[in-house]
Enzyme design. Structure first.
Site, PDB file in Angstrom:
ATOM      1  N   LYS B  79      27.592   8.353  -6.473  1.00 16.46           N
ATOM      2  CA  LYS B  79      28.233   9.565  -5.939  1.00 16.46           C
ATOM      3  C   LYS B  79      29.476   9.879  -6.757  1.00 16.46           C
ATOM      4  CE  LYS B  79      29.887  11.455  -1.490  1.00 16.46           C
ATOM      5  NZ  LYS B  79      30.062  11.156  -0.041  1.00 16.46           N
ATOM      6  N   SER B 154      27.823  14.266   3.319  1.00 12.81           N
ATOM      7  CA  SER B 154      28.209  14.733   2.005  1.00 12.81           C
ATOM      8  C   SER B 154      27.499  14.027   0.845  1.00 12.81           C
ATOM      9  CB  SER B 154      29.726  14.566   1.813  1.00 12.81           C
ATOM     10  OG  SER B 154      30.106  13.216   1.827  1.00 12.81           O
ATOM     11  N   SER B 178      28.382  10.631   6.387  1.00 10.99           N
ATOM     12  CA  SER B 178      27.994  11.146   5.068  1.00 10.99           C
ATOM     13  C   SER B 178      27.029  10.272   4.282  1.00 10.99           C
ATOM     14  CB  SER B 178      29.241  11.388   4.211  1.00 10.99           C
ATOM     15  OG  SER B 178      29.860  12.581   4.592  1.00 10.99           O
TER      16      SER B 178
END
Lengths: 96, 486
Positions: B79, B154, B178
């Protein structure tokens, strides 16, 4: 609760955010409905409840006070939008 | 089965046995990325040559007889919120478009030590604020099961990359759901470890008392393998816990007979999609068949989770994001009048809508005259929510619930209504407020072919028991073996 344009202006300045008029209108309406939802916390009697800021029972984590390696000046300044010599460059903070 | 469909655990075994080279594995995933990422849009930064160079270096190291790390040759997607020295780390924000960190996050350093291969950086909601990855300043990642739908957020890029077989495993971060919610929407495993289990050093901060890094993978065994490599104390993060790291990969193989699984009847109430409800109820029967005992419990304050969460998280964010001032790194606006105006213009132009909204809400909740009524009140409710979990875990080993109230929604469906977007986190935020552990495992599909997820929550440092239950469930089901056609 409503979130007035005056409140938006005040909080935007505190937040150091320049917003367009269109953004201000939208945020005023959206924060109003979010705060309406949040109002439900008022139903709860929390008198005497100790606030919980952090879940781990850790306090004052220290290390030995010895000098260690750190970033070089060039590495530390490498991402600066503007530098001058060995410093971050900013506009004058005090008006003439 | 082709290389790209293999689990990370199997790939690591094959690499160790010399059945396949790191270069071949990496090439297979690079080919896949090049074939499907135009549709999925999971990757923000991808560098085939750099990935293959790493892989070849690891093959050479292994051939030389030198000892190699536990993940030697295993490709991973990261990420874009975890700092990696010399790699762009943008948080999917215009604010950090040009940022290249001068140091590695703790987890990145651990992955380098274990000889993993970095495939690239994957998409996310800007600064991890969102539930759909639509708040990325770069692009909206698509759900590999239906590219008209969001992948969740997210960590939407991390979830979509694994679901689309573009990476065998990935790292995400979870502040209010997330990792788990996108894992649920994309039909993969996602674990939010206990607060403090994994060092946050080098994780670009959103809400510091809630943020945690965790593994995303196809199987629970794979998640256990990655967690074993990244968990543990780190002196660079004062809030990383000094707790021993269990041998998760071994301990999670224990059977679940006799374990007590807590069920909250209200979790199956209003607002829950009927298809999600029936899939989650069916998964409880699977656990029961394996000897787990279902126990009804109550979490009396759970309905206040979202309200408390969006005050605590935004208050912390408003403070954390004050660092983006156009001075130290990142974007700086042009044409300003003095220092304060430079701050305001830089932040007004550099941040996207959702980030601005949250900074505004958090600043308001901390401002003079409102702090007690909002921020302190939320922290008191947070205490009540944590007390609920403490009481529940005195009688049950884990709590099972849906991960999200619905399957993945359509792109654009909730972008104009932030509150309805926030409510997609209704089952996940309390985990972060209470600092406990939460795992998503895929547990079925809707009639429209979208994945559904089961959430398994466990007490602080109870990753082992949550993964035991998740693993037992995967042993008995085959949802995790399905892959989308792209």
């Amino acid at each position: 609760m409503s979130f007035s344009r005056e409140q938006v202006d005040k909080v935007a300045l505190l937040s150091r955010l320049e917003l367009t008029d269109e953004e201000k209108d939208r945020i005023s309406q959206q924060l109003g409905s979010i705060l309406d939802y949040i109002e439900q916390l008022g139903e709860l009697d929390t008198e005497g409840v100790e606030p919980l800021a952090h879940c781990l029972p850790i306090q004052n984590v220290f290390r030995e006070d010895v000098v260690e390696e750190s970033l070089s000046i060039d590495e530390a300044l490498g991402n600066a939008p503007k530098r001058r010599d060995e410093f971050f460059a900013v506009p004058p903070p005090i008006e003439k | 089965m082709t290389l790209i469909q293999e689990s990370a655990t199997r790939l690591v075994d094959q690499l160790r046995a010399g059945d396949v080279s790191a270069e071949a594995v990496t090439r297979a995933f690079c080919d896949r990325i090049e074939a499907v990422d135009d549709k999925v849009k999971a990757f923000l930064h991808y560098d085939r040559d750099a990935a293959l160079d790493q892989a070849r270096a690891i093959d050479k190291k292994r051939q030389s007889g030198a000892s190699v790390g536990r993940l030697a040759g295993l490709p991973i997607a990261v990420k874009d919120i975890l700092c990696a020295k010399g790699m762009p780390t943008t948080c999917a924000s215009k604010m950090l478009e040009t940022f290249v960190p001068p140091y590695d996050a703790h987890v990145i350093g651990r992955l380098r030590e274990e000889d993993a291969v970095f495939l690239g950086r994957v998409n996310m909601d800007e600064f991890a604020m969102g539930s759909s990855t639509e708040n990325s300043a770069v692009a909206s990642t698509r759900n590999p099961w239906n590219t008209d739908c969001v992948p969740g957020g997210s960590s939407g890029g991390s979830a979509a990359a694994v679901a689309a077989c573009e990476a065998p495993i990935s790292l995400g971060t979870d502040t209010g759901g997330s990792i788990r919610q996108p894992a649920s929407y994309c039909g993969i495993v996602g674990l939010k470890p206990t607060y403090g289990r994994v060092s946050r050093y080098g994780l670009i901060a959103f809400a510091s008392s809630l943020d945690q890094i965790g593994p995303m993978a196809r199987t629970v065994d794979d998640a256990a393998l990655l967690l074993e490599c990244i968990a543990g104390h780190d002196r660079h993060d004062a809030t990383s816990a000094n707790e021993p790291v269990p041998e998760y990969t071994k301990e999670i193989t224990a059977p679940i007979k006799g374990l007590k699984v807590g069920i909250v009847p209200d979790h199956f109430g209003e607002g829950l999609d009927p298809e999600v409800e029936s899939a989650v109820r069916a998964s409880l029967d699977v656990l029961k068949d394996q000897g787990a005992e279902l126990v009804e419990i109550d979490l009396p304050h759970k309905k206040y989770g979202i309200a408390a969460y969006y005050l605590v998280a935004t208050a912390e964010a408003s403070s954390n994001l004050a660092r983006y001032d156009g001075v130290h790194y990142g974007f700086r606006a042009e044409n300003f009048d003095g220092l304060i105006d430079m701050y305001c213009k830089t932040r007004g132009q550099g941040f996207g809508d959702e980030v601005k909204r949250r900074i505004m809400l958090g600043t308001f909740a901390l401002s003079a005259g409102y702090r007690d009524a909002y921020y302190i009140k939320a922290l008191q409710v947070r205490r009540l929510i944590k007390n609920d979990f403490d009481a529940a875990f005195a009688t049950v080993d884990v709590i099972c619930a849906p991960t999200a109230p619905t399957p993945a929604f359509k792109i654009g469906e909730k972008t104009d209504d932030p509150l309805s977007m926030y409510l997609s986190d209704i089952y996940t935020v309390s985990t972060n407020l209470a600092g406990i552990c939460g795992l998503n495992v895929p547990c079925g599909f809707s009639k429209a072919g979208l994945p559904i997820g089961l959430q398994i929550q466990s007490p602080p440092f109870g990753e082992t028991v949550a993964m035991r239950v998740g693993r037992a469930y995967q042993q008995a089901t085959d949802w995790h073996t399905k892959t989308p056609s792209l």
